[in-house]
Design an enzyme around this catalytic site. Structure first.
Site, mmCIF file in Angstrom:
data_model
loop_
_atom_site.group_PDB
_atom_site.id
_atom_site.type_symbol
_atom_site.label_atom_id
_atom_site.label_comp_id
_atom_site.label_asym_id
_atom_site.label_seq_id
_atom_site.Cartn_x
_atom_site.Cartn_y
_atom_site.Cartn_z
ATOM 1 N N HIS A 26 80.380 -52.139 133.765
ATOM 2 C CA HIS A 26 80.916 -53.031 134.789
ATOM 3 C C HIS A 26 80.907 -52.327 136.139
ATOM 4 O O HIS A 26 81.882 -51.660 136.502
ATOM 5 C CB HIS A 26 82.344 -53.447 134.434
ATOM 6 C CG HIS A 26 82.457 -54.252 133.183
ATOM 7 N ND1 HIS A 26 82.326 -53.694 131.930
ATOM 8 C CD2 HIS A 26 82.691 -55.578 132.990
ATOM 9 C CE1 HIS A 26 82.474 -54.639 131.015
ATOM 10 N NE2 HIS A 26 82.688 -55.780 131.628
ATOM 11 N N HIS A 261 79.508 -58.242 138.018
ATOM 12 C CA HIS A 261 80.766 -57.910 137.351
ATOM 13 C C HIS A 261 80.542 -57.045 136.112
ATOM 14 O O HIS A 261 81.180 -55.997 135.964
ATOM 15 C CB HIS A 261 81.504 -59.195 136.945
ATOM 16 C CG HIS A 261 82.694 -58.966 136.062
ATOM 17 N ND1 HIS A 261 83.950 -58.707 136.565
ATOM 18 C CD2 HIS A 261 82.814 -58.937 134.711
ATOM 19 C CE1 HIS A 261 84.791 -58.520 135.548
ATOM 20 N NE2 HIS A 261 84.123 -58.672 134.415
ATOM 21 N N GLU A 413 108.902 -60.841 125.277
ATOM 22 C CA GLU A 413 108.546 -59.939 124.180
ATOM 23 C C GLU A 413 107.310 -59.095 124.493
ATOM 24 O O GLU A 413 107.285 -57.886 124.214
ATOM 25 C CB GLU A 413 108.304 -60.735 122.889
ATOM 26 C CG GLU A 413 109.530 -61.404 122.306
ATOM 27 C CD GLU A 413 109.768 -62.812 122.847
ATOM 28 O OE1 GLU A 413 110.659 -63.501 122.324
ATOM 29 O OE2 GLU A 413 109.043 -63.213 123.785
ATOM 30 N N HIS A 475 110.681 -70.225 112.938
ATOM 31 C CA HIS A 475 111.348 -68.937 113.068
ATOM 32 C C HIS A 475 111.289 -68.107 111.788
ATOM 33 O O HIS A 475 111.846 -67.007 111.748
ATOM 34 C CB HIS A 475 112.813 -69.151 113.467
ATOM 35 C CG HIS A 475 113.004 -69.467 114.921
ATOM 36 N ND1 HIS A 475 112.325 -70.469 115.553
ATOM 37 C CD2 HIS A 475 113.804 -68.887 115.859
ATOM 38 C CE1 HIS A 475 112.694 -70.519 116.822
ATOM 39 N NE2 HIS A 475 113.579 -69.559 117.030
#
Length: 664
Positions: A26, A261, A413, A475
């Site tokens: 890159h 890129h 999280e 859950h």
């Protein structure tokens, strides 16, 4: 002194030539950010290439890690010992210059980057670590912990949600020694980004509580230097410097386009770029004058020598603090740690077994160990009380006071886990962070990178199974345990007793690498350990209860399911069967034991039933003869936990039935 553009062009052409030779890579990012990097590394970054682990160095993170040749060029030019041959070996097997920057492989690389956004979050964790250690150890006249964290980010990093999570908390905590540079080139792999990334990034970061320096020309050296100067003066906010750049700067036909890129320029375009930027030198050749101007070793050695003198004076006046800082940054546990563990062992073995949730057992032993572990910094994703990550020793970190040892990450999280990696990579702290097991999926890639880097971080998960009950299948985890165990170099504990929880935390503090501790919300089994169990727990699996002579059947379980197999064992024994009960609180660790030990525990050739309220797939590897696995292979239900266990046929009666079929 060489012209600044020549210094920056050294980065560009090392990148162009390396990527062309590798026929892979890159080049665009390095070419576009070369001018920014030149100003930062030559005018602002405090580091010593002769000692890449100098404690008070500034941290530099390239979050847009696909453009790794920017980092490798900087390390080569500034004197880190990365050779021209190392550059030529870019992306080759066992090279010092892999496709993305890898922590622990290349000196000067502070963290593994590539999965976009996580390097940014790592940098937030590093800045938090600096702030925490500075408040703890600095004294008047002795700023022994005093450095900046710089992070380069691209459009892709800022599109990833983990960056938003970390940026929000960085603003809240006022991490003013964190400086981010946004490479605003408006190009990603699919092309021009305005079609899918129209954010007003400066406004967004201002709203997050950041100091923002917008509309900086990323190819104007004076403007870049002024931005860094202003950023370093920010009194109470992290800074985002938004730089307008041209990806692939200098390539006449490809700059500003997607095609630069992630692919080599091509031989003809490399030639044209040399002509366009006035770089007449052959491939991989950087003139001596430019190399000398880039060499950071003299000023780095001077900066470290000045700090060493400061630290010597600090040690003379504050010997205990100096020794503690050296211990912690060296990664050594306190001498008293083993004694503290032994005291906990005696307490547990000397008391009567009690019925309690495993998370409560974990909380108790953790709280007691923390009394002698000042380097441990806890936290949770908004569930500190339900996970019992908050102990009696916990004190909250706030924007005004970093003397505490617990971070309230909010419902973040992924950000939490990636920030923990940054703290662990920074050094001086051992982070743990908690959430419900089912939401480990949100952060699993950060857990994976923790294992990849071998970082000492502890991921505490509770609410570990269908035992969650009424909250229902959203859950109730079923596949998460096997997914986490499958991460190479992972150590996952699912303790079923307080002694097993103690060993889990002991192991997590001692091992070089991450640990997952899964502590059930529901009650564990009630049984008394024997002193000899300790050695077996430390091996990941052991005989909890044995029959006289060779067993007819082995019942093995983890966590709260130990209660099921102990109950089933009583029934089978009542029928005249010789039963061995095995606990395997850490399958990763047990699998690393030699075959003889595994066979001795599992009684090679004996019929076996493995039981866990999770996907059964993991346990088949341990079957040493006829056997089966009783687990959970579908999503749960919304009902009280014991009722779901019965509905899904995860009961002692089922275990007895499976054993009977094996023995028929």
């Amino acid at each position: 002194m060489s012209d600044r553009r020549d210094l920056a062009n050294a980065i560009r052409f090392l990148t162009v030539d390396v990527v062309q030779k590798a026929n892979s890579g890159h080049p665009g990012t390095a070419m576009g950010m070369a001018d920014i990097a030149e100003v930062l590394w030559n005018d602002f970054l405090r580091h010593n290439p002769a000692n890449p682990k100098w404690l008070n160095r500034d941290r530099f993170v390239q979050s847009n890690g696909h453009g790794s040749m920017l980092t490798y060029s900087l390390l080569h030019l500034s004197g880190y010992g990365l050779t021209v041959q190392d550059l030529k070996d870019h992306r080759k097997l066992h090279s010092m210059t892999p496709g993305h920057p890898e922590y622990g492989i290349t000196a000067g690389v502070e963290t593994t980057t590539g999965p976009l956004g996580q390097g940014f979050a790592n940098a937030v964790g590093m800045a938090l670590a600096e702030r925490k250690l500075a408040q703890e150890f600095n004294r008047e006249g002795f700023p022994v912990v005093d450095h900046f964290t710089y992070v380069f980010v691209g459009d892709g990093c800022l599109m990833e949600g983990v960056a938003q999570e970390a940026a929000s908390l960085a603003g809240t905590l006022k991490l003013n020694k964190l400086i981010a540079v946004y490479d605003d080139n408006k190009i990603s792999i699919d092309g021009e980004t305005p079609g899918w990334f129209a954010d007003d990034t400066p406004a967004r970061f201002r709203a997050l509580g950041w100091n923002v320096i917008a509309d900086v020309d990323g190819h104007d050296f004076d403007a870049i230097a002024a931005a860094f100067t202003a950023a370093r003066r920010s009194p109470d906010k992290p800074t985002m410097i938004c730089c307008k750049t041209i990806i692939g700067y200098g390539s006449p036909n490809k700059q500003g386009k997607e095609e630069v890129h992630g692919a080599p320029l091509g031989v003809d375009e490399v030639t044209l770029t040399r002509e366009h930027l006035g770089w007449p030198h052959e491939a991989f050749v950087v003139p001596d004058a430019i190399m000398q101007a880039w060499d950071a070793r003299p000023r780095g050695e001077k900066a470290e020598a000045e700090w060493n003198a400061l630290f010597a004076a600090y040690r003379a006046q504050h010997p205990a603090l100096a020794a503690e800082l050296e211990r912690r940054t060296a990664g050594r546990l306190p001498e008293e740690f083993d004694a503290a563990v032994s005291a906990e062992v005696e307490r547990i073995l000397g008391g009567d077994p009690v019925k309690q949730p495993v998370r409560k057992a974990s909380n108790r032993v953790l709280g007691n160990l923390l009394k002698g572990l000042p380097e441990v910094i806890g936290g949770s994703a908004d569930v500190s009380l339900s996970t019992l990550a908050w102990t009696g020793e916990a004190r909250s970190i706030t924007p005004e006071d970093f003397s505490g040892n617990f971070v309230h990450y909010g419902v973040r999280e992924f950000g939490m886990s990636a920030m923990m990696n940054g703290m662990a990579a920074h050094g001086g702290l051992i982070p743990y962070g908690a959430c419900y097991l089912v939401f480990s999926d949100y952060s699993r890639n950060a857990v994976r990178l923790s294992a990849l880097m071998g970082l000492k971080a502890v991921f505490l998960y509770t609410h570990d199974s269908i035992g969650v009950g009424e909250d229902g299948p959203t859950h109730q985890p079923c596949e998460q345990l096997v997914a986490l165990r499958a991460i190479p170099a992972m150590s996952l504990w699912r303790p079923g007793s307080e002694l097993e929880a103690l060993v889990a935390w002991e192991s997590a503090m001692k091992r070089e690498g991450p640990s997952v501790i899964v502590a059930a919300r529901q009650d564990g089994a009630v049984f008394a350990h024997k002193p000899g169990d300790l050695e077996g727990i430390r091996k990941g699996g052991y005989i909890l209860k044995d029959a006289a002579g060779k067993p007819d059947v082995v019942l093995a379980a983890t966590g709260s399911e130990l209660g099921l197999v102990l109950e089933a064992a009583k029934v089978l024994e009542g029928e005249g069967r010789a039963v061995r009960v095995v606990s395997i609180p850490n399958g990763n660790l047990f699998a690393r034991q030699d075959r003889a030990y595994q066979d001795s525990v599992l009684s090679f050739g004996t019929p076996a039933v493995f039981v866990e309220a999770a996907s059964p797939l993991y346990w088949y590897q341990f079957l040493k003869g006829p056997g089966t696995v009783v687990g959970v292979d579908r999503f749960g239900e919304s009902a009280p936990g014991p009722e779901i266990y019965r509905a899904m046929n995860l009961t002692a009666e089922r275990v007895v039935s499976e054993a009977a079929q094996l023995l028929a």
